[in-house]
Design a protein around this motif. Structure first.
Motif, PDB file in Angstrom:
ATOM      1  N   CYS A 170       0.841  -1.200   0.000  1.00  0.00           N
ATOM      2  CA  CYS A 170       0.000   0.000   0.000  1.00  0.00           C
ATOM      3  C   CYS A 170       0.882   1.258   0.000  1.00  0.00           C
ATOM      4  CB  CYS A 170      -0.947  -0.005   1.200  1.00  0.00           C
ATOM      5  SG  CYS A 170      -2.262  -1.228   1.055  1.00  0.00           S
ATOM      6  N   PHE A 171       1.964   1.224   0.777  1.00  0.00           N
ATOM      7  CA  PHE A 171       2.868   2.381   0.780  1.00  0.00           C
ATOM      8  C   PHE A 171       3.495   2.579  -0.600  1.00  0.00           C
ATOM      9  CE2 PHE A 171       7.050   4.298   0.910  1.00  0.00           C
ATOM     10  CZ  PHE A 171       6.787   5.490   1.579  1.00  0.00           C
ATOM     11  N   LEU A 172       4.052   1.529  -1.141  1.00  0.00           N
ATOM     12  CA  LEU A 172       4.779   1.644  -2.412  1.00  0.00           C
ATOM     13  C   LEU A 172       3.855   2.062  -3.558  1.00  0.00           C
ATOM     14  CD1 LEU A 172       7.127  -1.427  -1.967  1.00  0.00           C
ATOM     15  CD2 LEU A 172       7.875   0.945  -2.305  1.00  0.00           C
ATOM     16  N   PRO A 227       9.780   8.851  11.363  1.00  0.00           N
ATOM     17  CA  PRO A 227       9.539   9.627  10.141  1.00  0.00           C
ATOM     18  C   PRO A 227       9.574   8.772   8.866  1.00  0.00           C
ATOM     19  CG  PRO A 227      11.762  10.040  10.991  1.00  0.00           C
ATOM     20  CD  PRO A 227      11.081   9.164  11.990  1.00  0.00           C
ATOM     21  N   CYS A 228       8.681   9.103   7.955  1.00  0.00           N
ATOM     22  CA  CYS A 228       8.646   8.455   6.637  1.00  0.00           C
ATOM     23  C   CYS A 228       9.977   8.712   5.925  1.00  0.00           C
ATOM     24  CB  CYS A 228       7.492   9.055   5.834  1.00  0.00           C
ATOM     25  SG  CYS A 228       7.437   8.518   4.115  1.00  0.00           S
ATOM     26  N   PHE A 229      10.549   7.681   5.316  1.00  0.00           N
ATOM     27  CA  PHE A 229      11.829   7.839   4.618  1.00  0.00           C
ATOM     28  C   PHE A 229      11.713   8.774   3.416  1.00  0.00           C
ATOM     29  CE2 PHE A 229      12.670   3.399   6.322  1.00  0.00           C
ATOM     30  CZ  PHE A 229      13.472   3.858   7.347  1.00  0.00           C
ATOM     31  N   ARG A 230      10.508   8.904   2.880  1.00  0.00           N
ATOM     32  CA  ARG A 230      10.350   9.748   1.695  1.00  0.00           C
ATOM     33  C   ARG A 230      10.035  11.192   2.033  1.00  0.00           C
ATOM     34  NH1 ARG A 230       7.138   5.857  -2.466  1.00  0.00           N
ATOM     35  NH2 ARG A 230       8.983   4.742  -3.212  1.00  0.00           N
ATOM     36  N   CYS A 231       9.151  11.405   3.032  1.00  0.00           N
ATOM     37  CA  CYS A 231       8.666  12.775   3.240  1.00  0.00           C
ATOM     38  C   CYS A 231       8.852  13.272   4.673  1.00  0.00           C
ATOM     39  CB  CYS A 231       7.195  12.870   2.835  1.00  0.00           C
ATOM     40  SG  CYS A 231       6.095  12.099   4.019  1.00  0.00           S
ATOM     41  N   GLY A 232       9.227  12.419   5.599  1.00  0.00           N
ATOM     42  CA  GLY A 232       9.455  12.856   6.978  1.00  0.00           C
ATOM     43  C   GLY A 232       8.217  12.858   7.854  1.00  0.00           C
ATOM     44  N   TRP A 252       0.915   3.255   7.888  1.00  0.00           N
ATOM     45  CA  TRP A 252       0.869   4.062   6.675  1.00  0.00           C
ATOM     46  C   TRP A 252       1.448   5.451   6.912  1.00  0.00           C
ATOM     47  CZ3 TRP A 252      -3.111   3.336  10.046  1.00  0.00           C
ATOM     48  CH2 TRP A 252      -3.765   4.462  10.501  1.00  0.00           C
ATOM     49  N   CYS A 253       1.753   6.126   5.792  1.00  0.00           N
ATOM     50  CA  CYS A 253       2.168   7.516   5.824  1.00  0.00           C
ATOM     51  C   CYS A 253       1.027   8.340   5.249  1.00  0.00           C
ATOM     52  CB  CYS A 253       3.436   7.735   4.969  1.00  0.00           C
ATOM     53  SG  CYS A 253       3.797   9.502   4.738  1.00  0.00           S
ATOM     54  N   SER A 254       0.491   9.243   6.042  1.00  0.00           N
ATOM     55  CA  SER A 254      -0.704   9.977   5.611  1.00  0.00           C
ATOM     56  C   SER A 254      -0.388  11.021   4.528  1.00  0.00           C
ATOM     57  CB  SER A 254      -1.396  10.642   6.810  1.00  0.00           C
ATOM     58  OG  SER A 254      -0.466  11.488   7.454  1.00  0.00           O
ATOM     59  N   HIS A 255       0.877  11.256   4.283  1.00  0.00           N
ATOM     60  CA  HIS A 255       1.254  12.190   3.219  1.00  0.00           C
ATOM     61  C   HIS A 255       1.486  11.451   1.896  1.00  0.00           C
ATOM     62  CE1 HIS A 255       2.972  15.711   1.250  1.00  0.00           C
ATOM     63  NE2 HIS A 255       3.966  14.941   0.849  1.00  0.00           N
ATOM     64  N   CYS A 256       2.208  10.349   1.960  1.00  0.00           N
ATOM     65  CA  CYS A 256       2.561   9.596   0.743  1.00  0.00           C
ATOM     66  C   CYS A 256       1.421   8.722   0.230  1.00  0.00           C
ATOM     67  CB  CYS A 256       3.772   8.708   0.990  1.00  0.00           C
ATOM     68  SG  CYS A 256       5.290   9.632   1.272  1.00  0.00           S
ATOM     69  N   GLN A 257       0.457   8.424   1.109  1.00  0.00           N
ATOM     70  CA  GLN A 257      -0.621   7.522   0.719  1.00  0.00           C
ATOM     71  C   GLN A 257      -1.960   8.261   0.786  1.00  0.00           C
ATOM     72  OE1 GLN A 257       1.533   4.478   3.480  1.00  0.00           O
ATOM     73  NE2 GLN A 257      -0.066   3.316   2.453  1.00  0.00           N
TER      74      GLN A 257
HETATM   75 ZN   LIG Z   1       5.656   9.823   3.453  1.00  0.00          ZN
END
Ligand SMILES: [Zn+2]
Length: 258
Positions: A170-172, A227-232, A252-257
């Motif tokens: 789901c993240f990817l 922190p999310c590795f992509r967006c923090g 989950w990351c609420s910014h990336c997903q």
């Molecule tokens: Zn993220």
């Protein structure tokens, strides 16, 4: 957490020491099958089917599912076990090796012809000879209202994914686990990615979805509060379940997903 790749590797390792040999010991320690004794029978093969392990011995199949805690160990005959005796649920040995199933979640013995009564409900197996991405996709799309995080975990749709893979997939794919299947863009790419990740991980002891083989091997699974590795953005954790699947952790990351 044992998922399809773990079981695939267990089956392969068990097969390499048991296939074609005669059992010199068969000790099944669950009440329903405690009288089963396949000593003297030949092991034809050990295969995985999704997250299930099938040991085909003589006319019978010994079926096991590891659930959360289970594991199969392989020992040279006479060597010391790494787990306590009381955790052993099944012991199968030949002249050279002893294989022990510890804390197995499920253990059954059935006639080989009746295997389908245990695993016939499974969808196409990501690591099996029956893998069929079109069928997996059609199965997922059968319930467009269902959350993608649950549909991926439902072994009737496709077999082999567990809690870690569903969170990582789901993240990817940039989709929230709670997003209904019908709203997931390019769902076929999720299925393709599942296959690719499982294939990449099936022969190595460390599961990774980030490409790193040590340290940060997952994007979101088990990383709540960090922190999310992509967006923090801080990774979140919740629970997801329905009438068919019990509540399980999801990340989950609420910014990336979305
Ligand atoms: Zn993220």
């Amino acid at each position: 957490m044992p998922e399809g790749d773990t079981i695939y590797r267990s089956a392969k390792n068990l097969n390499s020491v048991l296939a074609g040999t005669v059992l010199t010991r068969c000790d099944i320690r669950v009440p329903a099958f405690s009288t089963v004794d396949l000593t003297g029978e030949t092991v034809d093969e050990v295969v995985s089917r999704g997250k299930h392990l099938l040991m085909r011995v003589g006319e019978y199949t010994i079926h096991s599912h590891l659930k959360m805690e289970g594991t199969w160990h392989i020992y040279r005959a006479g060597s010391r076990w790494y787990r306590p005796e009381w955790e052993a649920r099944a012991i199968l040995a030949n002249e050279r090796y002893e294989t022990v199933g510890f804390q197995l979640g499920t253990l059954n013995v059935v006639k080989r012809a009746d295997e389908d009564s245990l695993v016939g409900y499974l969808g196409p197996d990501l690591l099996g000879p029956d893998w069929d991405p079109e069928l997996a996709l059609a199965n997922l799309r059968r319930e467009p209202q269902r959350e993608i995080g649950l549909a991926l975990l439902d072994q009737r749709n496709l077999a082999g994914l567990g809690n870690e893979y569903r969170a990582e997939l789901c993240f990817l794919r940039g989709v929230l686990p709670t997003r209904p299947v019908g709203e997931v863009k390019e769902l076929e790419k999720t299925v393709e990615l599942a296959k690719r990740l499982m294939e990449a991980n099936k022969d190595r002891p460390v599961r990774t979805t980030t490409g790193k083989l040590r340290g940060d091997t997952a994007w979101v699974y088990g990383r709540e509060g960090r922190p999310c590795f992509r967006c923090g953005t801080t990774i979140e954790r919740g629970e997801l379940g329905d009438t068919a699947l019990q509540l399980r952790d999801v990340y989950w990351c609420s910014h990336c997903q979305v």
